[in-house]
Enzyme design. Structure first.
Site, PDB file in Angstrom:
ATOM      1  N   LEU A  16       0.821  -1.220   0.000  1.00  0.00           N
ATOM      2  CA  LEU A  16       0.000   0.000   0.000  1.00  0.00           C
ATOM      3  C   LEU A  16       0.848   1.260   0.000  1.00  0.00           C
ATOM      4  O   LEU A  16       0.431   2.293  -0.527  1.00  0.00           O
ATOM      5  CB  LEU A  16      -0.930   0.010   1.222  1.00  0.00           C
ATOM      6  CG  LEU A  16      -1.986  -1.095   1.273  1.00  0.00           C
ATOM      7  CD1 LEU A  16      -2.710  -1.066   2.612  1.00  0.00           C
ATOM      8  CD2 LEU A  16      -2.976  -0.956   0.131  1.00  0.00           C
ATOM      9  N   PHE A  21      11.487   4.045   6.348  1.00  0.00           N
ATOM     10  CA  PHE A  21      11.873   2.941   7.231  1.00  0.00           C
ATOM     11  C   PHE A  21      10.955   1.728   7.127  1.00  0.00           C
ATOM     12  O   PHE A  21      11.338   0.646   7.530  1.00  0.00           O
ATOM     13  CB  PHE A  21      11.882   3.417   8.689  1.00  0.00           C
ATOM     14  CG  PHE A  21      12.767   4.597   8.914  1.00  0.00           C
ATOM     15  CD1 PHE A  21      14.143   4.457   8.878  1.00  0.00           C
ATOM     16  CD2 PHE A  21      12.241   5.851   9.138  1.00  0.00           C
ATOM     17  CE1 PHE A  21      14.973   5.548   9.072  1.00  0.00           C
ATOM     18  CE2 PHE A  21      13.063   6.941   9.338  1.00  0.00           C
ATOM     19  CZ  PHE A  21      14.436   6.800   9.301  1.00  0.00           C
ATOM     20  N   ASP A 149       3.544  15.830  10.313  1.00  0.00           N
ATOM     21  CA  ASP A 149       3.693  15.437   8.900  1.00  0.00           C
ATOM     22  C   ASP A 149       2.326  15.342   8.213  1.00  0.00           C
ATOM     23  O   ASP A 149       2.018  14.358   7.543  1.00  0.00           O
ATOM     24  CB  ASP A 149       4.436  14.108   8.795  1.00  0.00           C
ATOM     25  CG  ASP A 149       5.007  13.866   7.393  1.00  0.00           C
ATOM     26  OD1 ASP A 149       5.194  14.857   6.656  1.00  0.00           O
ATOM     27  OD2 ASP A 149       5.254  12.700   7.048  1.00  0.00           O
TER      28      ASP A 149
END
Length: 693
Positions: A16, A21, A149
């Site tokens: 997806l 990381f 973010d």
């Protein structure tokens, strides 16, 4: 060790997403059809990660397990057998993060799904995103967590049956989230959405989410970021640092010069009312100085919800082919809305016809409560006696105008912005014709209601009059004058009065018979309108602006063809624009049937509305006349028969005289209607319908 793609009934369907990381993979149970999104660290050894990175990973998992909010992605426990095997293929030994799977992808993909979304999302989507993401962020902040973010890629769409759009928006990826009391400065987040203080490596707090949210809001409304998205982040930062406190947008002009703006770009799909309110909000959250990202009375998200809670009604002026919008509340009257519209479109209030798509009723009282009438957010307003103005023009964006000048050289870096403006221009022209078509159909439906209403009111009046005449005949038996009154002065006065009432009634009956004859004109006018409707439907079918929109909105329109030069590509854009203008000119300005339509509709509606009002007044008058006649007649019989009792609440002769005068006024009023609404258009009726029978 190869990572498994099948474990029992569970199968890995796809990846997806992938970050710095970790990878997020979709697993689905083929038996139960249950799905889960699983995020695992992408590194092959634990030593490849720093202690800080490992700590961040653990914090994200802990955050997800502790959070429970509709607008934040939910942690979802894995079945034991699936988790056990997946952990064997997890060399870093970092915990797996399993979450609900949101079936509709992320907001970025949704925004890129159709070319028209380069100009922003529809208002319904904008409102839903603003409400959901602000609610999610407010929840995080109340729990001492800042996201850091916020961007379209970190907002996912989940199906929801309880919503009109069937979508709920959720915040994902808390990998960069931190506790607010943590004062450590770290350079994290996506560069395009970073608040200036993070970019400067300065201490920061939850207001960094305000900045990112402001950029997101501007982007979903306009389809692009507000501050020079074509520049690299460091160049952009320098320009943002120098912007004014009210500037919410910096863009590059055709000449290459930079310009600051305190307004949202014109190419958007939100109402003007919401636009103005959002601009006020953006001026706060996009302050370079984080201490100024606030309102005095409400916090940023409370103020945003205050804006979203306002009810806005959209008005489409068919006469001008333009949209307007107004804030209303529970007490706003229809008459107030008409005042606003009259002010803005420069048409007298008495000349306005406001129709509601859900209910094209004959008329509404100006004192009617608006929110009780409107079930949809758009109403249509017409100028009586005209469908559209002869002075309809084109609002062609300046950049698009320059492309239409083929001799003008054009830099390719402006192509995307040019395409946005051209796409929005053609979409707007297509929408205007579609709304005109809807308004035309609504007006015809309204005229049908008028014709039907005239028939209904006519039947009521006919029954009332017939009943009164039968009643008079039954109680008088034509023997009013067969009694010797001698010197009974009051009886003589009653008799004279009765005769005057009967005479007035006879004149009223004759006028009503005349009305029945003349009102047949309405039926013939209605037949003419239906013929005109068929002709205009053909005109709408051959107005092919929608085809031009299909051309420019195709996903491969911006791709350069084989051996195609930039000049040839610009010519392609120019051709679609010029073809659209030609089609609209032909349809709007050179269509005699469309021009005559408003006149025809105006004649029928004005005549029909006045007839309805006249019949209603006539019926009330008949009821009054019936009451006065009966009471006067009974008093007359008492006087003749020398009874001393009086009839309770008996009308005096003066009231009867007033009703006789009222009868005269009603007859004159009908003649005036004929004079104004029909005889004034005698030549038109003669030309269109032939001589009256």
């Amino acid at each position: 060790m190869e990572y498994p793609t099948k474990i029992g009934d569970w199968m890995q369907i796809c990846i997806l997403g992938s970050g710095a990381f970790g990878d997020v993979m979709l697993w689905t149970n083929k038996t139960t059809e249950e799905s889960v999104a699983i995020k695992k660290c992408k590194f092959q050894t634990a030593s490849a990660l720093s202690d800080k990175q490992k700590e961040r990973w653990h914090k994200e998992v802990d955050f997800m397990k502790s959070i429970n909010h509709l607008n934040i992605i939910k942690f979802k426990s894995l079945p034991h057998d699936l988790e056990t095997i997946l952990l064997k293929y997890n060399p870093t030994r970092l915990p797996l993060l399993s979450m609900e799977y949101c079936t509709k992808g992320n907001l970025r993909r949704y925004m890129l799904n159709e070319p028209i979304r380069l100009c922003g999302l529809p208002e319904s989507d904008v409102r839903a995103v603003l409400r959901d993401i602000s609610s999610g962020l407010s929840y995080l902040h109340s729990n001492k967590i800042t996201h850091r973010d916020i961007k379209p890629e970190n907002i996912v769409l989940q199906h929801c049956d309880n919503r009109k759009t069937n979508i709920v928006y959720k915040i994902i990826d808390l990998g960069y989230a931190k506790e607010l009391q943590d004062t450590v400065v770290s350079f994290v987040g996506t560069l395009h959405y970073l608040a200036p203080e993070i970019f400067r490596n300065k201490p920061y707090d939850h207001t960094v989410d305000y900045w990112s949210m402001g950029l997101l809001v501007f982007e979903i409304i306009c389809g692009l970021l507000p501050f020079l998205p074509e520049l690299n982040p460091f160049e952009r930062y320098e320009k943002i640092r120098d912007k004014g406190p009210d500037d919410i947008c910096i863009y590059m002009q055709y000449s290459g010069a930079l310009a600051n703006s305190s307004e949202i770009k014109k190419e958007n799909f939100i109402t003007s009312c919401l636009k103005q309110n959002i601009e006020t909000w953006l001026k706060r959250v996009l302050q370079f100085d984080p201490s100024k990202r606030c309102f005095s009375s409400l916090d940023i998200f409370e103020y945003l919800h205050f804006i979203l809670d306002k009810r806005i009604i959209k008005v489409f002026s068919v006469y001008k082919l333009e949209f307007y919008s107004y804030e209303i509340n529970d007490g706003t009257l229809l008459g107030t809305l008409k005042d606003w519209i009259s002010r803005d479109i420069k048409i007298p209030k008495k000349d306005l016809l406001v129709l509601f798509k859900n209910e094209p009723m004959f008329c509404h009282d100006d004192d009617a409560i608006l929110h009780e009438l409107v079930t949809e957010d758009t109403v249509f307003v017409f100028k009586k006696g005209a469908l559209i103005s002869d002075s309809i023009s084109f609002t062609v964006p300046k950049l698009v105008q320059q492309v239409l000048q083929i001799s003008v050289s054009f830099q390719l870096r402006h192509v995307r912005n040019l395409f946005r403006q051209a796409l929005f221009f053609i979409y707007s022209e297509k929408l205007a014709v579609e709304m005109l078509h809807t308004g035309f159909e609504l007006y015809v439906k309204y005229l049908g209601v008028i014709v039907e209403r005239v028939g209904q009111e006519q039947k009521i009046a006919h029954l009332k009059l017939a009943a009164l005449l039968r009643h008079i005949e039954s109680i008088t038996n034509n023997k009013i004058c067969d009694v010797e009154l001698n010197d009974n002065k009051e009886a003589i006065e009653c008799l004279v009065h009765l005769k005057r009432v009967l005479s007035s009634l006879e004149r009223s009956k004759n006028k009503y018979i005349e009305f029945l004859k003349e009102s047949s004109i309405l039926t013939r006018l209605w037949a003419e309108v239906l013929d005109l409707q068929e002709d205009l439907e053909d005109c709408f079918r051959v107005c092919l602006i929608s085809e031009q929109y299909s051309k420019i909105s195709s996903k491969n329109f911006l791709e350069m063809k084989n051996n195609e030069t930039s000049k040839e590509m610009l010519n392609r854009i120019a051709k679609v624009i010029s073809d659209t203008i030609k089609l609209k000119t032909k349809f709007i300005h050179k269509n005699e049937k469309l021009k005559n339509c408003g006149r025809d509709f105006g004649i029928l509606s004005a005549f029909g509305e006045e007839l309805i009002n006249w019949i209603q007044d006539y019926v009330i008058h008949i009821d009054h006349l019936s009451s006065v006649f009966e009471q006067t007649y009974l008093r007359y019989r008492q006087l003749v028969e020398k009874e001393n009792t009086k009839i309770e609440n008996c009308c005096d002769l003066e009231e009867g005289n007033c009703l006789i005068e009222e009868n005269k006024d009603i007859r004159f009023k009908f003649e005036d209607i004929l004079s104004k609404s029909v005889l004034a258009h005698k030549n038109y009726i003669k030309d269109c319908l032939g001589p009256l029978g």
